[in-house]
Design an enzyme around this catalytic site. Structure first.
Site: not given
Ligand code: UD1
Length: 417
Positions: A22-23, A116, A121, A306
Site C-alpha cells: 500500500k505505502n 487515520c 500529522r 505500522d
C-alpha cells in the site's frame, strides 16, 4: 455495515503470497502524473486507499483501469490541478499529489489531507521542502494554493525528520526541477526505493534512495512504463503475527525478506523459528511465546510503527513483560482498549506501553479505530478463545486486501458478515 467474525484458537498453517505494498503504490500512483503517458502497475493491491487515489486521478482527468491487481493509468488527459476537499480527506497520502501536480502543471491547490487519527500529522516538512524548490504556498482558509512563478529549481533540502511522505513529495517534484536537488536526512524506507525505481525507469535520475542522502537531477521529460509494486512488508508482518498468536506454522511467498529485518528479530526473540528461503519466509511459532523485552518504533531500518499494533496483539498472550516505545506517532495505541476488553494486561502512559503477557485472551465485540489497530484486533481474535466480532472494517480495508480470504486460506475461521 460489515464486521469480521473470528472463531479463534485455530492453529494457522499453509502458504500464501503477500499483497503488493500500500505505502509503495500510493505515491507511485501520484507519480504517474509526471510522464503525461500511460503507466502500468502490476501487483497493485485492491484497497480502499487505492480506490480513493484512483478517484483523485480520475477527477484530475486521468484514464484509469484497474482489474486483477493490474492498474493502468494514462495521465495524458490531465486537465485539473486542484483536488476537492472530499477526495483529499480520504487519506493522508493524498498530500503526495502536491509535488506531483506542481511538477506536471506548475501549480496545485488542495486542502489538508485526511487519514487515520494516530497523531497530529502536520505537513510542515513537506511544505518547507517544496518551498526550497521554488514553490510559493498560500494558505487560503485551509486550502493550499501553490505555484512556482520562476519554475522549479534544484536545492539542498535538509529534512528536520526523515518523513516518508515529505521525502516522496520532494523526490517527485524535484524530477521536474532545473538542476540538482539533494535531500539529506531522507527517509530510507523500502517504499522510497520503489518510488525511485519507478521514476528512474520513467527516465528520472535519482540516486541514493534507501540511504540518508538522495540526489535528484531534474530531467526534461519522463515516459510511461510498466512497474511491479514491491510486496507489503506490513501486511506480511500482520499475517506472521496472526500465525504466531495461534502457535501456527505458515509460509509467506513473494516477499523481500530483507525489508523485514527488525520485525523478524522480534519474532525470533519470542521463540519463533524464522526460515528465509529466497523470497519466502516460513514462521514456526511455539505454543507459548516469550515476551520480547522492548519494541521501540523507529524510522527504517528500525522497527516500523505500522507493525507495532499487530505485534502487540500477538504477544498479548505470552510469558513475560514487554516495554513498547512508540517514537513515530503520538496516538498510536488506539487498539489497546480492544485488547484490554479481550483480557490483555497493558498500561499506556504517553508514548510508552507496558504489556504483561497473559495466558489467554477471550473473544468479544471490539471496534477498530485506525488501520493497524484494526489489524491488531484481528490478530488478537485469531489467538483468542471463542468468538471475536471486529467492527470498524473501513479502517482494515484501507490496507488489507480481502484479509478474510487470505486468513481462511491459512486455516483461520474468519468471515465477513
Ligand atoms: C508513512 C506511511 C505510514 C507510516 C509512516 C511512518 C504511507 C502512505 N504512509 O506515513 O503508514 O506509519 O510513513 O513510517 O506511506 N511529520 C511532521 N511534519 C510533516 C510530516 C511528518 O511533523 O510534514 C511527523 C508525523 O506527524 C509523524 C512523523 O513525522 O510523527 C512521521 O511521519 P511520516 O514519515 O511523514 O509518515 P507518513 O508519510 O505520513
Amino acid at each position: 455495515m460489515s464486521r469480521l467474525v473470528i472463531d479463534g484458537s485455530r492453529r494457522m498453517k499453509g502458504e500464501v503470497s503477500v499483497q503488493g505494498s500500500k505505502n509503495s503504490v500510493l505515491p507511485i500512483l501520484a507519480a504517474t502524473l509526471l510522464s503525461g503517458e500511460e503507466s502500468i502497475l502490476y501487483n497493485c493491491p485492491d484497497l480502499s486507499d487505492v480506490r480513493g487515489t484512483i478517484n483523485i486521478l480520475r477527477y484530475l482527468g486521468c484514464r484509469v483501469e484497474f482489474a486483477g491487481n493490474t492498474l493502468i493509468c494514462d495521465s495524458r488527459p490531465l486537465h485539473e490541478n486542484s483536488i476537492p476537499n472530499s477526495l483529499m480527506r480520504e487519506m493522508r497520502s493524498s498530500i503526495i499529489f502536491l509535488g506531483a501536480l506542481i511538477a506536471r502543471t506548475g501549480s496545485a491547490s488542495m486542502c489538508f489531507p485526511g487519514g487515520c487519527e494516530i497523531g497530529p500529522r502536520p505537513i510542515d516538512i513537506h511544505l518547507k521542502a517544496l518551498e526550497k524548490l521554488g514553490v510559493i504556498i498560500e494558505d487560503d482558509h485551509g486550502v493550499f494554493k501553490c505555484y512556482a512563478p520562476d519554475g522549479l529549481n534544484g536545492a539542498k533540502i535538509a529534512l528536520s525528520f526523515p518523513s516518508v511522505g515529505a521525502t516522496e513529495n520532494v523526490m517527485i517534484c524535484a524530477c521536474a526541477a532545473d538542476g540538482t536537488t539533494i535531500i539529506t536526512n531522507a527517509a530510507r524506507e523500502p517504499e522510497i526505493c520503489d518510488l525511485a525505481d519507478y521514476l528512474n525507469s520513467c527516465g528520472a535520475n535519482i540516486s541514493g534512495a534507501g540511504e540518508g542522502t538522495i540526489v535528484i537531477e531534474g530531467v526534461q521529460k519522463l515516459k510511461g512504463v510498466c512497474h511491479t509494486v514491491i510486496p507489503d512488508r506490513i501486511a506480511a508482518a500482520t499475517l506472521l503475527s496472526g500465525c504466531a498468536a495461534t502457535g501456527g506454522r505458515i509460509t509467506l511467498k513473494q516477499l523481500i525478506p530483507s525489508h523485514m529485518g527488525a520485525v523478524l528479530s522480534i519474532f525470533e526473540e519470542c521463540g519463533c523459528d524464522v526460515l528465509i528461503k529466497g523470497s519466502s519466509i516460513t514462521l514456526d511459532s511455539p505454543f507459548i511465546m516469550k515476551s520480547p523485552k522492548i519494541v521501540r518504533t523507529m524510522p527504517y531500518p528500525g522497527f516500523p510503527t505500522d507493525a507495532q499494533a499487530p505485534i502487540m496483539a500477538m504477544i498479548a498472550k505470552s510469558k513475560g513483560t514487554t516495554l513498547f516505545i512508540e517514537n513515530i506517532f503520538e496516538n498510536r495505541y488506539l487498539h489497546v482498549g480492544g485488547l484490554l476488553r479481550m483480557g490483555a494486561n497493558i498500561k499506556v502512559e504517553g508514548k510508552v506501553a507496558v504489556l504483561q503477557g497473559v495466558e489467554s485472551l477471550h473473544g468479544t465485540d471490539v471496534e477498530a479505530m485506525d488501520l493497524r489497530g484494526a489489524a491488531a484486533l484481528v490478530v488478537a481474535g485469531l489467538g483468542a478463545d471463542g468468538r471475536t466480532n471486529v467492527d470498524g472494517l473501513k479502517y482494515l480495508d484501507r490496507g488489507y486486501e480481502n484479509i478474510e480470504a487470505v486468513l481462511s486460506k491459512l486455516g483461520a475461521d474468519v468471515k465477513r458478515i
